[in-house]
Design a protein around this motif. Structure first.
Motif: not given
Length: 408
Positions: A1-29
């Motif tokens: 799954m690419t960052v483009e695919d992952a970003a919207p799925a996480y942005l609108l999910q409670p899991a992202f609010m509970a722990d946003p750092e994995p997506l942050y790290a993925r975006l920065h990488n």
């Protein structure tokens, strides 16, 4: 799954609010600017890099005015939840560019004097103590709805100049706004209509008899600044809307941080003077605002190695920008001793939050008074059972059940 695919799925999910750092790290990488497909017809650019975020937030090449994008994008935004489309509601500081923004901000800056904001410290302390007095008789309560939210509403009502007898209505509206979920536009619109009705009456009252409050100051400057009635109501509404929700979540997020990290709580207990840098680090790591209002390039522009076309919607992911390792060494580490902060929790540039000083004061007093009154405060549910809001703009829990520890 690419960052483009992952970003919207996480942005609108409670899991992202509970722990946003994995997506942050993925975006920065990956890359500091990428696409995020939110829904059909709306695929904004998502900005996660610090320097790229500062550029979008401050460069006049990026407009906040909805008219700067296409009708199809405006329609796609309009089909979303109420909090996503605040830029489409009224003409206020977050939806206009210079010269209108310059005119409005000058007026608001004149009304939000340093004296007026400094005078809020004692009322904030009094409001916090009164709420804590009520909670002292309860072993368990919801920190958000029973403390942080009513405190934030009282403070913004005090600043605006809303009479004491009208404040229960605003507290109810504040709860409706914060409780509105993605599919609950009706509650949001109900709260909006009621508040606008109250503001209209308040403006008429202050025209008849001025008081020492913000609405009176805005009404007095109404003619000089060529502010029409629609803009005046929009400014007051936006101040209430932006001011109470983000402040309530700043207090709630800071409290949750301390309840989940005993070592950080121990540091604050040993040195209460660290509350100010602690609030700053909470703003950086657990800031209440996920993304500010929409931005739209007024011409084709290169950003973070990507070519953006004029009118394409852009979202700045504030938390990701404030976790950029190019700017913040070891960004996931919570450190109250960070010397060089400059996080973006309050935005940047001409749209930097005018109420930042008030929000910081609320956070500092609200958290300090809470733990002073309830030193044994603890979560009433396991952290993994907390429900997080399914919301694009704000980051926070739906409720924060706590036990005071006074009756254990």
């Amino acid at each position: 799954m690419t960052v483009e695919d992952a970003a919207p799925a996480y942005l609108l999910q409670p899991a992202f609010m509970a722990d946003p750092e994995p997506l942050y790290a993925r975006l920065h990488n990956a890359v500091p600017v990428t696409r995020a497909r939110l829904r059909p017809g709306l695929s904004p650019w998502l900005v996660s890099g610090y320097e790229e975020a500062r550029k979008v937030l401050s460069d006049p090449l990026f407009s906040v005015a909805p008219a700067s994008t296409s009708r199809s994008v405006r329609d796609a935004i309009a089909t979303g939840p109420a909090e996503e489309k605040t830029a489409l509601l009224g003409r206020h500081l977050l939806s206009v560019d210079p010269p209108d923004h310059t005119r409005m901000r000058r007026l608001m800056s004149r009304a939000l004097t340093a004296r007026r904001m400094q005078a809020l410290q004692e009322p904030i302390e009094d409001f916090a103590d009164a709420l804590l007095d009520q909670l002292a008789y309860r072993e368990e309560f919801d920190l958000l709805s029973d403390y942080a939210l009513p405190l934030a509403v009282e403070v913004i009502c005090e600043l605006i100049g809303i009479p004491a007898e009208d404040r229960p209505r605003f507290r109810a509206c504040g709860v409706l706004v914060v409780r509105s979920e993605l599919d609950d536009d009706a509650s949001f619109e109900q709260a909006t209509d009621e508040m606008i009705g109250c503001f209209t009456s308040l403006i008429a009252s202050r025209r008849a008899k001025a008081e020492d409050d913000l609405v009176s100051a805005l009404v007095a400057a109404h003619e000089d600044e060529r502010l029409d009635e629609y803009e005046l109501i929009s400014l007051i509404y936006q101040l209430f809307f932006a001011g109470h929700e983000s402040s309530a979540y700043l207090i709630t997020n800071a409290t949750l941080r301390l309840l989940r990290h005993d070592e950080e709580r121990a540091v604050l207990r040993q040195n209460p003077g660290l509350i100010e840098p602690l609030v700053e680090e909470v703003l950086r790591v657990d800031g209440p605002v996920k993304v500010p209002t929409w931005r739209f390039p007024v011409q084709d522009v290169e950003l973070g190695g990507v070519q953006l076309r004029a009118g394409e919607p852009v979202l700045v992911l504030l938390g990701a920008a404030s976790h950029d390792p190019r700017r913040f060494p070891d960004p996931g580490r919570f450190d109250v001793h960070r010397v060089f902060q400059q996080h973006l929790a309050f935005g940047h540039g001409i749209h930097h939050c005018l109420g930042a000083a008030v929000a910081r004061t609320e956070g500092r007093i609200g958290v300090t008074r809470l733990f002073r009154r309830f030193p044994e405060l603890h979560l009433a549910v396991p952290p993994e059972d907390l429900r997080w809001r399914n919301n694009l703009m704000m980051r926070g829990v739906c409720e924060l059940p706590v036990r005071s520890g006074t009756q254990r």
